[in-house]
Design an enzyme around this catalytic site. Structure first.
Site, mmCIF file in Angstrom:
data_model
loop_
_atom_site.group_PDB
_atom_site.id
_atom_site.type_symbol
_atom_site.label_atom_id
_atom_site.label_comp_id
_atom_site.label_asym_id
_atom_site.label_seq_id
_atom_site.Cartn_x
_atom_site.Cartn_y
_atom_site.Cartn_z
ATOM 1 N N LYS A 35 0.840 -1.202 0.000
ATOM 2 C CA LYS A 35 0.000 0.000 0.000
ATOM 3 C C LYS A 35 0.877 1.255 0.000
ATOM 4 O O LYS A 35 2.103 1.156 0.214
ATOM 5 C CB LYS A 35 -0.891 -0.014 1.242
ATOM 6 C CG LYS A 35 -0.114 0.090 2.556
ATOM 7 C CD LYS A 35 -1.027 -0.108 3.744
ATOM 8 C CE LYS A 35 -0.251 0.024 5.040
ATOM 9 N NZ LYS A 35 -1.055 -0.413 6.196
ATOM 10 N N TYR A 262 17.135 30.949 6.090
ATOM 11 C CA TYR A 262 16.047 31.761 6.638
ATOM 12 C C TYR A 262 16.250 32.044 8.120
ATOM 13 O O TYR A 262 16.667 31.176 8.868
ATOM 14 C CB TYR A 262 14.710 31.025 6.464
ATOM 15 C CG TYR A 262 14.262 30.940 5.033
ATOM 16 C CD1 TYR A 262 13.972 32.090 4.303
ATOM 17 C CD2 TYR A 262 14.125 29.700 4.415
ATOM 18 C CE1 TYR A 262 13.558 32.008 2.988
ATOM 19 C CE2 TYR A 262 13.699 29.612 3.095
ATOM 20 C CZ TYR A 262 13.422 30.771 2.385
ATOM 21 O OH TYR A 262 13.011 30.678 1.100
HETATM 22 C C1 LIG Z 1 -0.615 -1.646 6.714
HETATM 23 C C2 LIG Z 1 -1.350 -2.851 7.053
HETATM 24 C C3 LIG Z 1 -0.677 -4.064 7.233
HETATM 25 C C4 LIG Z 1 0.828 -4.174 7.175
HETATM 26 O O1 LIG Z 1 1.380 -3.685 8.346
HETATM 27 P P1 LIG Z 1 2.972 -3.700 8.575
HETATM 28 O O2 LIG Z 1 3.124 -3.454 10.010
HETATM 29 O O3 LIG Z 1 3.510 -2.620 7.711
HETATM 30 O O4 LIG Z 1 3.441 -5.022 8.155
HETATM 31 C C5 LIG Z 1 -1.424 -5.186 7.481
HETATM 32 N N1 LIG Z 1 -2.770 -5.128 7.564
HETATM 33 C C6 LIG Z 1 -3.458 -3.979 7.399
HETATM 34 C C7 LIG Z 1 -4.937 -3.995 7.503
HETATM 35 C C8 LIG Z 1 -2.772 -2.803 7.143
HETATM 36 O O5 LIG Z 1 -3.441 -1.661 6.998
#
Ligand SMILES: *Cc1c(COP(=O)(O)O)cnc(C)c1O
Length: 392
Positions: A35, A262
């Site tokens: 994702k 800055y």
């Molecule tokens: C992001 C996510 C994961 C993966 O989590 P990690 O800790 O990055 O491995 C698994 N399940 C769901 C529903 C997620 O949103």
């Protein structure tokens, strides 16, 4: 070569995948979470590399992310973890993308869409066991089971939940979530639902709860070479695939007392060389998610880090490196330019500086260069909103 780019070592991703697989219990398989553009690494090249390694299940949050993977030839199963819009369903079903369902009325609606298209919709049910985000709660389960039994166009491929405190030292909350998960699953089964696969573990769960691996484990963080928290360091031999490099685009020797940037917050303590690199806030540099301290010790750590920053010291992993030597930022980070105090280190225009940039905050417009077997295999650029991925 551009002035700023990110090198991603796909061999490291593959290595991490093999490491994770070695930790999985015998009956379990791995669903690679890619994702958020593969946590910034680039979802498509990462998924392609993992598919070469034998990975056959992927997860993303949104339908559009899943479609992008399909467009680029990913053949394995793809699960959309987040809620989806009925308008996206026909496209998703046409591409054999599995959807998460976490609302009762969506069962019948999705079944109708699948019937109209004369396809079966692959679904996973999300159970709410303590994350407080999405999913079915206990009292919804009998009605859910009933609705599922009336939906012959749905193909139930799994049931899952998500851990809220998997990465924390205190495991009590996780035990409770797991207990609920098991209880909810047996309620569904008692109501005549056959559950092919159960999944509860993310990266933290994978490392800490082998007894919870069941048929599927969802992991993203570990694949990217990171641990869910420092408490996990060393539990697996991971490689970091991520290197951000910026070329020195301007260089000048300045006398002691020169102000930089800055508000002139930085004043050179001696004669020095100032190098400018083309990276700044707009690229995600210097940004951090807002950390909520977990307890007093954590709060003290955050305070010390911020006090150190006041004196120009970067603690932890946030170091800029020039040929393996640590160099430091002079003054405030700009929108797209940052000044580095090189001291008396010899350097030239065009030399590379390694920049600490958070993977998930790195601007997707920064070109990504992918390496496999040590050589560049793919380049990815986004120009005027259009993504192009070119094999070398
Ligand atoms: C992001 C996510 C994961 C993966 O989590 P990690 O800790 O990055 O491995 C698994 N399940 C769901 C529903 C997620 O949103």
């Amino acid at each position: 070569m551009p002035d700023l780019w990110i090198e991603i070592d796909l061999d490291a991703v593959k290595h991490n995948y093999r490491q994770i697989k070695s930790k999985l219990c015998a009956e379990s398989s791995l669903m690679a979470v890619v994702k958020a553009d593969g946590y910034g690494l680039g979802a498509v090249p990462v998924a392609q590399a993992l598919e070469e390694e034998g990975c056959c299940a992927f997860a993303v949050t949104r339908v559009e992310e899943a479609l992008l993977l399909r467009e680029h030839g990913i053949e394995g199963e793809i699960l959309v973890l987040g809620p989806s819009d009925p308008e996206e369903w026909p496209q998703a079903l046409a591409k054999k993308i599995d959807l998460t369902v976490s609302r009762l009325e969506r069962i019948a609606a999705l079944n109708d869409t699948a019937r109209e298209l004369e396809v079966k919709a692959g679904i996973h049910l999300k159970l709410e066991t303590g994350m407080g985000r999405t999913g079915f709660t206990r009292e919804m389960l009998p009605a859910l089971a009933q609705s599922l039994k009336e939906s012959s166009y749905l193909n139930l491929r799994g049931v899952y939940t998500h851990l809220a405190r998997g990465a924390q030292r205190d495991k009590v909350y996780t035990y409770r979530q797991h207990q609920r998960f098991i209880e909810y699953i047996s309620i569904l089964e008692e109501n005549g639902i056959n559950i092919p696969r159960r999944h509860i573990c993310n990266s933290a769960g994978l490392l800490d709860f082998p007894e919870y691996h069941y048929e599927l484990v969802r992991s993203g963080t570990l694949l990217c070479g990171h641990f869910p928290s420092p408490a996990f360091f060393g539990k697996l031999d991971l490689k970091d695939p991520w290197t951000v490099k910026a070329k020195i685009v301007h260089l000048q020797r300045v006398p002691k007392g020169t102000f930089v940037g800055y508000q002139s917050v930085y004043k050179c303590k001696k004669d020095t060389t100032l190098a400018v690199i083309g990276v700044g806030h707009a690229d995600g540099f210097g940004l951090e998610p807002k950390f909520v301290p977990q307890g007093l010790l954590d709060l003290i750590k955050i305070i010390i880090k911020n006090i150190a920053a006041l004196f120009g010291l970067q603690l932890g992993r946030d170091k800029l490196l020039f040929k393996d030597k640590q160099v430091r930022i002079a003054g405030k980070i700009g929108m797209q330019l940052t000044v580095i105090d090189m001291g008396d280190i010899e350097c030239q225009l065009g030399d590379e500086i390694v920049v600490p940039l958070r993977r998930t905050l790195a601007n997707p417009r920064i070109p990504r260069i992918y390496k496999k077997n040590g050589v560049i295999c793919t380049k990815r650029v986004i120009k005027e909103g259009i993504l192009s991925i070119n094999q070398e």
